[in-house]
Design a protein around this motif. Structure first.
Motif, PDB file in Angstrom:
ATOM      1  N   TYR A   1      28.263   6.061 -34.305  1.00  0.00           N
ATOM      2  CA  TYR A   1      28.184   6.102 -33.080  1.00  0.00           C
ATOM      3  C   TYR A   1      29.203   5.566 -32.274  1.00  0.00           C
ATOM      4  O   TYR A   1      30.143   5.194 -32.789  1.00  0.00           O
ATOM      5  CB  TYR A   1      27.593   4.811 -32.140  1.00  0.00           C
ATOM      6  N   VAL A   2      29.456   6.781 -31.046  1.00  0.00           N
ATOM      7  CA  VAL A   2      30.519   7.295 -30.359  1.00  0.00           C
ATOM      8  C   VAL A   2      31.027   6.973 -29.020  1.00  0.00           C
ATOM      9  O   VAL A   2      29.819   7.050 -27.852  1.00  0.00           O
ATOM     10  CB  VAL A   2      31.340   8.677 -30.500  1.00  0.00           C
TER      11      VAL A   2
ATOM     12  N   VAL B   1      26.363  10.449 -30.718  1.00  0.00           N
ATOM     13  CA  VAL B   1      26.219  10.055 -32.180  1.00  0.00           C
ATOM     14  C   VAL B   1      27.251  11.423 -32.769  1.00  0.00           C
ATOM     15  O   VAL B   1      26.842  12.167 -32.447  1.00  0.00           O
ATOM     16  CB  VAL B   1      25.324   9.883 -32.737  1.00  0.00           C
ATOM     17  N   LEU B   2      27.948  10.783 -33.340  1.00  0.00           N
ATOM     18  CA  LEU B   2      28.249  12.275 -34.428  1.00  0.00           C
ATOM     19  C   LEU B   2      27.781  11.697 -35.726  1.00  0.00           C
ATOM     20  O   LEU B   2      28.076  10.888 -36.413  1.00  0.00           O
ATOM     21  CB  LEU B   2      29.819  11.861 -34.198  1.00  0.00           C
TER      22      LEU B   2
ATOM     23  N   ALA C   1      24.027  14.387 -28.102  1.00  0.00           N
ATOM     24  CA  ALA C   1      23.790  13.927 -26.674  1.00  0.00           C
ATOM     25  C   ALA C   1      23.080  12.111 -27.381  1.00  0.00           C
ATOM     26  O   ALA C   1      21.724  12.804 -27.890  1.00  0.00           O
ATOM     27  CB  ALA C   1      22.869  15.020 -25.948  1.00  0.00           C
ATOM     28  N   GLN C   2      23.280  11.402 -26.386  1.00  0.00           N
ATOM     29  CA  GLN C   2      22.719  10.546 -26.311  1.00  0.00           C
ATOM     30  C   GLN C   2      22.134  10.451 -24.950  1.00  0.00           C
ATOM     31  O   GLN C   2      21.214   9.007 -24.401  1.00  0.00           O
ATOM     32  CB  GLN C   2      23.464   9.297 -27.017  1.00  0.00           C
ATOM     33  N   GLY C   3      22.954  10.699 -24.183  1.00  0.00           N
ATOM     34  CA  GLY C   3      23.141  11.081 -22.579  1.00  0.00           C
ATOM     35  C   GLY C   3      23.873  12.711 -22.227  1.00  0.00           C
ATOM     36  O   GLY C   3      24.561  13.241 -23.353  1.00  0.00           O
TER      37      GLY C   3
ATOM     38  N   VAL D   1      29.231  20.549 -25.595  1.00  0.00           N
ATOM     39  CA  VAL D   1      27.825  20.364 -25.714  1.00  0.00           C
ATOM     40  C   VAL D   1      26.859  19.223 -26.683  1.00  0.00           C
ATOM     41  O   VAL D   1      27.669  19.464 -27.931  1.00  0.00           O
ATOM     42  CB  VAL D   1      27.388  21.474 -24.925  1.00  0.00           C
ATOM     43  N   ASP D   2      25.455  19.265 -26.400  1.00  0.00           N
ATOM     44  CA  ASP D   2      24.850  18.841 -27.704  1.00  0.00           C
ATOM     45  C   ASP D   2      25.159  20.159 -28.983  1.00  0.00           C
ATOM     46  O   ASP D   2      24.995  20.560 -29.029  1.00  0.00           O
ATOM     47  CB  ASP D   2      23.314  18.816 -27.461  1.00  0.00           C
ATOM     48  N   GLY D   3      25.528  19.825 -30.023  1.00  0.00           N
ATOM     49  CA  GLY D   3      25.528  20.284 -31.482  1.00  0.00           C
ATOM     50  C   GLY D   3      26.531  21.315 -31.636  1.00  0.00           C
ATOM     51  O   GLY D   3      27.171  21.567 -32.856  1.00  0.00           O
TER      52      GLY D   3
END
Length: 171
Positions: free
Chosen positions: A100-101, A91-92, A41-43, A132-134
């Motif tokens: 960066y996506v 980010v992937l 997650a970036q945001g 979600v993140d992860g």
């Protein structure tokens, strides 16, 4: 992009690629690709139902059936069915390599849900799907930029920048 252009655009073929393919000479900006990885997650955006922070959320809502049948039971007619999404860039990552996506931000789902709950109360039915993140995801998108297009004195932290068209959780 206008609605007519979206409806009548030709679908460019996509290549299923791995992160190492982005380092080679076969791909160029504008190419459509499909790849998979883990979300960093970036945001975040907020899931209004579970009050969780997510990278992306798809929201569906509809009111209870309003038509009563002959036997007094509600009939499956719906006044409307709303589907929308809200997402943040991320980010992937796979095996230490990062992409960066960029995503279509969508609409503020929390505000929409709040308005609908105010209007329909407990008669509102809603569901969400979230990333979600992860999470492991798969995406289809167009390459905006590949590493190496910048100045030779600058090290780009990402292998590529991808404009996501579709995104879904794997597994």
């Amino acid at each position: 992009m206008s609605l007519l252009r979206r409806l009548f655009r030709r679908s460019r073929p996509r290549q299923v690629v791995d992160f190492v393919d982005l380092c080679g000479d076969g791909l160029h900006p504008g190419d459509r690709i499909e790849l998979a990885g883990r979300v960093e997650a970036q945001g975040t955006v907020v899931d209004p139902i579970g009050d969780l922070e997510c990278v992306a959320i798809e929201y569906r809502a509809w009111p209870q059936p309003t038509t009563i049948g002959i036997d007094g039971a509600p009939v499956g007619a719906r006044a409307f069915h709303l589907t929308c999404h809200h997402a943040a860039d991320f980010v992937l990552e796979r095996h230490g390599a990062r992409i960066y996506v960029r995503v279509d931000r969508g609409r503020d789902v929390a505000a929409i849900h709040g308005d609908l709950v105010g209007r329909y109360g407990v008669g509102l039915r809603s569901e969400v799907r979230r990333i979600v993140d992860g999470d492991e995801v798969r995406l289809v998108g167009a390459i905006e930029r590949l590493r190496g297009g910048a100045s030779p004195l600058r090290d780009d932290p990402y292998l590529a920048v991808i404009a996501a068209e579709r995104l879904w959780a794997v597994g």
